[in-house]
Design a protein around this motif. Structure first.
Motif, PDB file in Angstrom:
ATOM      1  N   VAL A 195       0.844  -1.202   0.000  1.00 49.63           N
ATOM      2  CA  VAL A 195       0.000   0.000   0.000  1.00 49.63           C
ATOM      3  C   VAL A 195       0.877   1.247   0.000  1.00 49.63           C
ATOM      4  CG1 VAL A 195      -1.658   1.337   1.354  1.00 49.63           C
ATOM      5  CG2 VAL A 195      -1.932  -1.153   1.135  1.00 49.63           C
ATOM      6  N   LYS A 196       1.909   1.233   0.825  1.00 49.63           N
ATOM      7  CA  LYS A 196       2.835   2.361   0.902  1.00 49.63           C
ATOM      8  C   LYS A 196       3.540   2.571  -0.435  1.00 49.63           C
ATOM      9  CE  LYS A 196       6.967   3.850   3.420  1.00 49.63           C
ATOM     10  NZ  LYS A 196       7.941   3.468   4.484  1.00 49.63           N
ATOM     11  N   GLY A 197       3.921   1.460  -1.086  1.00 45.95           N
ATOM     12  CA  GLY A 197       4.622   1.553  -2.366  1.00 45.95           C
ATOM     13  C   GLY A 197       3.758   2.147  -3.463  1.00 45.95           C
ATOM     14  N   TYR A 198       2.484   1.704  -3.548  1.00 48.72           N
ATOM     15  CA  TYR A 198       1.598   2.238  -4.590  1.00 48.72           C
ATOM     16  C   TYR A 198       1.281   3.712  -4.342  1.00 48.72           C
ATOM     17  CZ  TYR A 198       0.891  -2.403  -6.565  1.00 48.72           C
ATOM     18  OH  TYR A 198       1.093  -3.603  -7.181  1.00 48.72           O
ATOM     19  N   GLN A 199       1.168   4.083  -3.077  1.00 48.90           N
ATOM     20  CA  GLN A 199       0.963   5.502  -2.757  1.00 48.90           C
ATOM     21  C   GLN A 199       2.173   6.328  -3.177  1.00 48.90           C
ATOM     22  OE1 GLN A 199       0.129   5.400   1.442  1.00 48.90           O
ATOM     23  NE2 GLN A 199      -2.080   4.999   1.161  1.00 48.90           N
ATOM     24  N   ALA A 200       3.372   5.772  -2.958  1.00 47.81           N
ATOM     25  CA  ALA A 200       4.600   6.482  -3.336  1.00 47.81           C
ATOM     26  C   ALA A 200       4.686   6.638  -4.846  1.00 47.81           C
ATOM     27  CB  ALA A 200       5.818   5.721  -2.808  1.00 47.81           C
ATOM     28  N   ILE A 201       4.257   5.622  -5.601  1.00 52.43           N
ATOM     29  CA  ILE A 201       4.285   5.708  -7.066  1.00 52.43           C
ATOM     30  C   ILE A 201       3.327   6.796  -7.556  1.00 52.43           C
ATOM     31  CG2 ILE A 201       3.527   4.496  -9.162  1.00 52.43           C
ATOM     32  CD1 ILE A 201       4.820   2.010  -8.116  1.00 52.43           C
ATOM     33  N   ARG A 202       2.118   6.845  -6.989  1.00 50.49           N
ATOM     34  CA  ARG A 202       1.171   7.884  -7.400  1.00 50.49           C
ATOM     35  C   ARG A 202       1.705   9.284  -7.091  1.00 50.49           C
ATOM     36  NH1 ARG A 202      -2.689   4.010  -5.594  1.00 50.49           N
ATOM     37  NH2 ARG A 202      -2.768   4.949  -3.518  1.00 50.49           N
ATOM     38  N   MET A 203       2.353   9.407  -5.938  1.00 48.41           N
ATOM     39  CA  MET A 203       2.942  10.697  -5.588  1.00 48.41           C
ATOM     40  C   MET A 203       4.075  11.066  -6.547  1.00 48.41           C
ATOM     41  SD  MET A 203       2.751  13.269  -3.605  1.00 48.41           S
ATOM     42  CE  MET A 203       1.689  12.638  -2.300  1.00 48.41           C
ATOM     43  N   ALA A 204       4.910  10.084  -6.907  1.00 46.97           N
ATOM     44  CA  ALA A 204       6.028  10.339  -7.835  1.00 46.97           C
ATOM     45  C   ALA A 204       5.505  10.727  -9.210  1.00 46.97           C
ATOM     46  CB  ALA A 204       6.910   9.099  -7.924  1.00 46.97           C
ATOM     47  N   GLU A 205       4.419  10.073  -9.654  1.00 42.63           N
ATOM     48  CA  GLU A 205       3.837  10.425 -10.959  1.00 42.63           C
ATOM     49  C   GLU A 205       3.328  11.864 -10.961  1.00 42.63           C
ATOM     50  OE1 GLU A 205       2.160   6.153 -12.670  1.00 42.63           O
ATOM     51  OE2 GLU A 205       0.847   7.458 -11.509  1.00 42.63           O
ATOM     52  N   MET A 206       2.747  12.281  -9.835  1.00 45.16           N
ATOM     53  CA  MET A 206       2.216  13.644  -9.775  1.00 45.16           C
ATOM     54  C   MET A 206       3.341  14.686  -9.729  1.00 45.16           C
ATOM     55  SD  MET A 206      -1.178  13.449  -7.327  1.00 45.16           S
ATOM     56  CE  MET A 206      -0.311  12.720  -5.952  1.00 45.16           C
ATOM     57  N   LEU A 207       4.420  14.374  -8.973  1.00 48.11           N
ATOM     58  CA  LEU A 207       5.476  15.364  -8.770  1.00 48.11           C
ATOM     59  C   LEU A 207       6.539  15.344  -9.864  1.00 48.11           C
ATOM     60  CD1 LEU A 207       5.985  15.031  -4.910  1.00 48.11           C
ATOM     61  CD2 LEU A 207       4.670  16.747  -6.153  1.00 48.11           C
ATOM     62  N   ALA A 208       6.919  14.141 -10.344  1.00 44.91           N
ATOM     63  CA  ALA A 208       8.004  14.048 -11.324  1.00 44.91           C
ATOM     64  C   ALA A 208       7.512  13.693 -12.715  1.00 44.91           C
ATOM     65  CB  ALA A 208       9.032  13.014 -10.859  1.00 44.91           C
ATOM     66  N   GLY A 209       6.288  13.195 -12.835  1.00 41.82           N
ATOM     67  CA  GLY A 209       5.759  12.825 -14.145  1.00 41.82           C
ATOM     68  C   GLY A 209       5.948  11.337 -14.405  1.00 41.82           C
ATOM     69  N   ALA A 210       4.971  10.759 -15.106  1.00 46.68           N
ATOM     70  CA  ALA A 210       5.012   9.326 -15.395  1.00 46.68           C
ATOM     71  C   ALA A 210       6.205   8.951 -16.258  1.00 46.68           C
ATOM     72  CB  ALA A 210       3.712   8.889 -16.071  1.00 46.68           C
ATOM     73  N   MET A 211       6.564   9.828 -17.236  1.00 48.28           N
ATOM     74  CA  MET A 211       7.682   9.534 -18.132  1.00 48.28           C
ATOM     75  C   MET A 211       8.995   9.472 -17.355  1.00 48.28           C
ATOM     76  SD  MET A 211       8.438   8.833 -21.259  1.00 48.28           S
ATOM     77  CE  MET A 211       7.017   9.454 -22.187  1.00 48.28           C
ATOM     78  N   ARG A 212       9.231  10.397 -16.469  1.00 48.10           N
ATOM     79  CA  ARG A 212      10.469  10.407 -15.668  1.00 48.10           C
ATOM     80  C   ARG A 212      10.522   9.178 -14.761  1.00 48.10           C
ATOM     81  NH1 ARG A 212      13.937  14.157 -12.924  1.00 48.10           N
ATOM     82  NH2 ARG A 212      15.682  12.850 -12.234  1.00 48.10           N
ATOM     83  N   LEU A 213       9.388   8.857 -14.178  1.00 50.61           N
ATOM     84  CA  LEU A 213       9.339   7.689 -13.285  1.00 50.61           C
ATOM     85  C   LEU A 213       9.674   6.410 -14.043  1.00 50.61           C
ATOM     86  CD1 LEU A 213       8.673   6.523 -10.480  1.00 50.61           C
ATOM     87  CD2 LEU A 213       6.280   6.378 -11.215  1.00 50.61           C
ATOM     88  N   GLU A 214       9.131   6.283 -15.254  1.00 45.36           N
ATOM     89  CA  GLU A 214       9.389   5.081 -16.054  1.00 45.36           C
ATOM     90  C   GLU A 214      10.857   5.017 -16.477  1.00 45.36           C
ATOM     91  OE1 GLU A 214       7.786   3.000 -20.195  1.00 45.36           O
ATOM     92  OE2 GLU A 214       6.654   4.640 -19.272  1.00 45.36           O
ATOM     93  N   ASN A 215      11.412   6.158 -16.868  1.00 48.01           N
ATOM     94  CA  ASN A 215      12.823   6.188 -17.284  1.00 48.01           C
ATOM     95  C   ASN A 215      13.756   5.809 -16.127  1.00 48.01           C
ATOM     96  OD1 ASN A 215      12.204   6.930 -19.892  1.00 48.01           O
ATOM     97  ND2 ASN A 215      12.383   9.134 -19.484  1.00 48.01           N
ATOM     98  N   GLU A 216      13.480   6.333 -14.949  1.00 47.93           N
ATOM     99  CA  GLU A 216      14.333   6.035 -13.801  1.00 47.93           C
ATOM    100  C   GLU A 216      14.192   4.571 -13.355  1.00 47.93           C
ATOM    101  OE1 GLU A 216      16.607   7.845 -12.794  1.00 47.93           O
ATOM    102  OE2 GLU A 216      16.073   9.732 -13.760  1.00 47.93           O
ATOM    103  N   ALA A 217      12.983   4.031 -13.550  1.00 47.65           N
ATOM    104  CA  ALA A 217      12.777   2.622 -13.193  1.00 47.65           C
ATOM    105  C   ALA A 217      13.649   1.710 -14.057  1.00 47.65           C
ATOM    106  CB  ALA A 217      11.307   2.255 -13.353  1.00 47.65           C
TER     107      ALA A 217
END
Length: 222
Positions: free
Chosen positions: A61-83
């Motif tokens: 639950v904590k992990g999925y919340q962190a992903i949603r927060m990262a998508e909002m703050l850094a953008g889905a494209m940046r999150l995918e690239n860093e992953a």
């Protein structure tokens, strides 16, 4: 074990069978102690698994919340690239360990903490938190897998030990005890037969002696 009919009714066989009963009872006692210890270990492992599963659920639950927060703050494209740039984890190594005669797998590896720490320093805090959360999830999944495998193996060993102890207690020992009764019965029977035979021989010898004395008396009178 041979059937009672095929057992030789001798004193040596009686002694051997008595010894086998003693050994069987000692083995049965050890098997029951082992089963009790395995059951205790099983319940302890069950509690550990329940705790790990609860922690894993919370971490997901904590992990999925962190992903949603990262998508909002850094953008889905940046999150995918860093992953895609996350350092590869070490290979898993599964080594067996012995728990009361049960070979339990010990999972090691699947980590790369130093490289991951260096990589996280270069990332935005939101992505950093998301990666940390799922890195913890990965470690907890391995722990759950190890403990659940332990539970399955312990349960199998408990059932195996139960079958062995039941076979000894309800089949093997009763057969040996039946053999003892048969040997005692046959020995008593042979002893009675021998006694009767000796008694008959003694009686016949007495009759012959009396007949011999009578014969000598007749010869003297004549």
């Amino acid at each position: 074990m041979p059937s009672v009919i095929n057992i030789r009714p001798t004193r040596l066989e009686y002694i051997r069978t008595k010894r086998r009963i003693i050994v069987a009872k000692k083995g049965l006692k050890l098997l029951k102690l082992k089963r009790q210890a395995l059951i205790l270990e099983f319940f302890n492992a069950s509690k550990t698994v329940a705790s790990l599963r609860s922690g894993l659920q919370a971490e997901l639950v904590k992990g999925y919340q962190a992903i949603r927060m990262a998508e909002m703050l850094a953008g889905a494209m940046r999150l995918e690239n860093e992953a895609m740039k996350i350092p590869q984890l070490n290979k898993l190594q599964i080594t067996p360990k012995n728990v009361m005669g049960v070979r339990i797998p010990k999972i090691e590896g699947g980590k790369n903490d130093q490289a991951l720490t260096e990589h996280l320093l270069e990332l935005p805090p939101s992505i950093n938190e998301a990666i940390k959360a799922f890195h913890n999830v990965h470690k907890m999944v391995l722990d759950v897998a190890e403990k659940e495998t332990t539970l399955r193996k312990l349960l199998l060993e408990i059932e195996k030990t139960k079958r062995k102890s039941n076979a000894i207690e309800n089949v093997f020992i009763p057969r040996l005890q039946a053999a003892i009764k048969f040997i005692i019965f046959r020995l008593d029977e042979m002893e009675r037969d021998t006694f009767m035979m000796l008694k008959t021989v003694k009686r016949k010898m007495g009759e012959r002696e009396q007949e011999s004395l009578k014969q000598k008396e007749r010869e003297l009178v004549a």
